[in-house]
Design an enzyme around this catalytic site. Structure first.
Site, PDB file in Angstrom:
ATOM      1  N   LYS A  79      -8.682 -43.673  -1.386  1.00 56.71           N
ATOM      2  CA  LYS A  79      -7.405 -43.791  -0.419  1.00 56.71           C
ATOM      3  C   LYS A  79      -7.582 -44.276   0.964  1.00 56.71           C
ATOM      4  O   LYS A  79      -8.871 -43.937   1.323  1.00 56.71           O
ATOM      5  CB  LYS A  79      -6.851 -42.128  -0.337  1.00 56.71           C
ATOM      6  CG  LYS A  79      -5.505 -42.128   0.597  1.00 56.71           C
ATOM      7  CD  LYS A  79      -5.179 -40.783   0.473  1.00 56.71           C
ATOM      8  CE  LYS A  79      -3.800 -40.660   1.380  1.00 56.71           C
ATOM      9  NZ  LYS A  79      -3.075 -39.282   1.233  1.00 56.71           N
ATOM     10  N   SER A 154       1.556 -38.662  -0.111  1.00 54.61           N
ATOM     11  CA  SER A 154       1.139 -39.795   0.411  1.00 54.61           C
ATOM     12  C   SER A 154       0.168 -40.496  -0.400  1.00 54.61           C
ATOM     13  O   SER A 154      -0.312 -41.587  -0.089  1.00 54.61           O
ATOM     14  CB  SER A 154       0.604 -39.644   1.629  1.00 54.61           C
ATOM     15  OG  SER A 154      -0.619 -38.768   1.686  1.00 54.61           O
ATOM     16  N   SER A 178       0.088 -34.225  -1.548  1.00 55.69           N
ATOM     17  CA  SER A 178      -0.010 -35.272  -1.401  1.00 55.69           C
ATOM     18  C   SER A 178      -0.984 -35.860  -2.544  1.00 55.69           C
ATOM     19  O   SER A 178      -0.924 -37.236  -2.583  1.00 55.69           O
ATOM     20  CB  SER A 178      -0.557 -35.877  -0.207  1.00 55.69           C
ATOM     21  OG  SER A 178       0.481 -35.856   0.719  1.00 55.69           O
TER      22      SER A 178
END
Length: 480
Positions: A79, A154, A178
């Site tokens: 990420k 996210s 997330s």
């Protein structure tokens, strides 16, 4: 090559050790899959094939010398809010579009020690603020199960990459769901570890008392393997617990016989869609059929957890993001008359709408005259949530609940109503508020044939138990 990218991390580790194929061949297979699917999925913000192949060659040498680990030579995606030395880390924001960190995050150092291969940095909601990966300055990520739908957020890019076969495993961060919610939406496995179990050093902060890094994988065994590699004490993170490292694979085969699994009535009331409720309760029946005992528990404070979460997380975001001022690093406005205008223009132009919304909310909650009414009250609710979890765990070993109230919805469906989108976090945020671990995994399908995710929630540092229960459920379903 598609056959290679559909295998698990565990299968890759065995095959590489037996020299059935090389790390270079495996990396090339994933790079080809990225080239084939990225135009549609957009899981990655950046990739670097040359760097990945260099790492793969080094991994092959290490394996040949008998010095490989379970992750040596296995390609992963990270990420884009975890610092990677010499590689851009953007947080999917215009504010950090050109930022190249001079150091690696602790989890990256751990993976480098294990001999991993970095395929690239993954898309996300800007500064990890969002539930759909639509709030990215780098473009929208799509759900591989149905590209017309969101992948969750996210860590949407992290979940989509695993589901699409564009990475063997990925790392995401979880502030209010997330990791778990995109795992549920994309039909993969995600772990939000106990707060302090994994170092946050090098993770660009959203809400420091809630953020945790964790793995997303194809199955539970892979997830346990990756968490074993990245967890452990780090003196550079004052919130990282000094606790011996664990081998989460060691107790996978223990089963659930005699395990007490709690079902909170607050998680199965109003707001949950019929298909999600049916799938999760069917999973509970499956676990009961395997010897687990189902226990009804009450957690009344959960009704207030979502409101408390958005006050606490926004307040911490307001404080953490104050450093992005156009002076030290990050985006700087081209035209300004004085220092005040430099701040205003740089932040106005550099941040997206959702980030601005949360900064404004957090600044208001911390302001004079409102601190006691909002932020202090939210901290009191946090204590109540923790107490409710403690009370529940006195009656059960772990809790079973939905991850989200619905399956993945259409892209653009909820962008006009942020409050409706926030309500989708109601089942995931209590876990972060309490600081306990939770494992998200597929348990069925719902509307449109989309995956339904369930989460197993345990007391602090009970990841091994959650993996054991999740693995037993996974094996039972494979045998059906």
């Amino acid at each position: 090559m598609k056959e290679l990218t559909s295998r698990s991390v565990y299968e890759h580790a065995r095959a590489l050790k037996k020299k059935e194929y090389s790390a270079v061949e495996l990396t090339q297979a994933y790079l080809e899959e990225i080239s084939r699917r990225e135009a549609e999925i957009h899981a990655y913000i950046s990739t670097n094939a040359e760097y990945a192949l260099e790492q793969a060659k080094a991994a092959d040498k290490r394996i040949a010398a008998g010095e490989g680990t379970a992750l040596t030579g296995i390609p992963a995606g990270i990420k884009d809010n975890m610092c990677t030395k010499g590689i851009a880390t953007t947080c999917a924001s215009k504010m950090l579009a050109d930022y190249v960190p001079p150091y690696d995050a602790h989890v990256i150092q751990r993976l480098q020690e294990a001999g991993y291969v970095l395929l690239g940095k993954l898309n996300m909601d800007e500064f990890a603020m969002g539930s759909t990966t639509e709030n990215s300055a780098m473009g929208v990520t799509r759900n591989p199960r149905d590209p017309s739908r969101v992948p969750g957020g996210s860590s949407g890019g992290s979940a989509a990459a695993v589901a699409a076969g564009e990475a063997a495993y990925t790392l995401g961060s979880d502030t209010g769901g997330s990791i778990r919610q995109p795992a549920a939406f994309c039909g993969v496995v995600g772990m939000k570890p106990t707060y302090g179990r994994v170092s946050r050093y090098g993770l660009v902060a959203f809400a420091s008392s809630l953020d945790q890094i964790g793995p997303l994988t194809r199955d539970v065994r892979d997830n346990a393997l990756v968490l074993s590699a990245i967890a452990g004490h780090d003196r550079r993170d004052a919130t990282c617990v000094d606790r011996p490292a664990e081998d989460y694979l060691a107790s996978l085969d223990g089963g659930v016989a005699g395990m007490r699994i709690g079902l909170p009535e607050e998680f199965f009331g109003d707001g949950i869609s019929a298909d999600v409720k049916e799938a999760v309760l069917a999973a509970a029946d499956t676990l009961a059929g395997m010897g687990a005992q189902l226990v009804q528990v009450k957690m009344p404070s959960l009704d207030y957890a979502l409101s408390a979460y958005y006050v606490i997380s926004s307040a911490e975001a307001s404080s953490n993001l104050a450093r992005f001022d156009g002076v030290r690093y990050g985006y700087r406005a081209a035209d300004f008359a004085d220092m005040e205008q430099l701040y205003q223009k740089s932040r106005s132009e550099g941040f997206g709408a959702e980030v601005k919304r949360r900064i404004m909310l957090g600044t208001f909650a911390l302001s004079s005259g409102y601190y006691d009414a909002y932020y202090k009250k939210a901290l009191q609710v946090r204590s109540l949530v923790r107490a409710d979890f403690d009370s529940a765990f006195a009656k059960c070993d772990c809790i079973l609940s939905p991850v989200a109230p619905t399956v993945a919805y259409k892209i653009g469906e909820k962008t006009s109503d942020p409050l409706e989108m926030y309500l989708g976090d109601a089942y995931s945020v209590p876990v972060n508020i309490a600081g306990v671990p939770a494992l998200s995994m597929p348990c069925g399908s719902g509307e449109g044939g989309m995956p339904v995710g369930m989460q197993l929630i345990g007391p602090a540092f009970s990841e091994a138990m959650l993996y054991r229960a999740g693995y037993a459920f996974e094996m039972e379903r494979k045998g059906e």
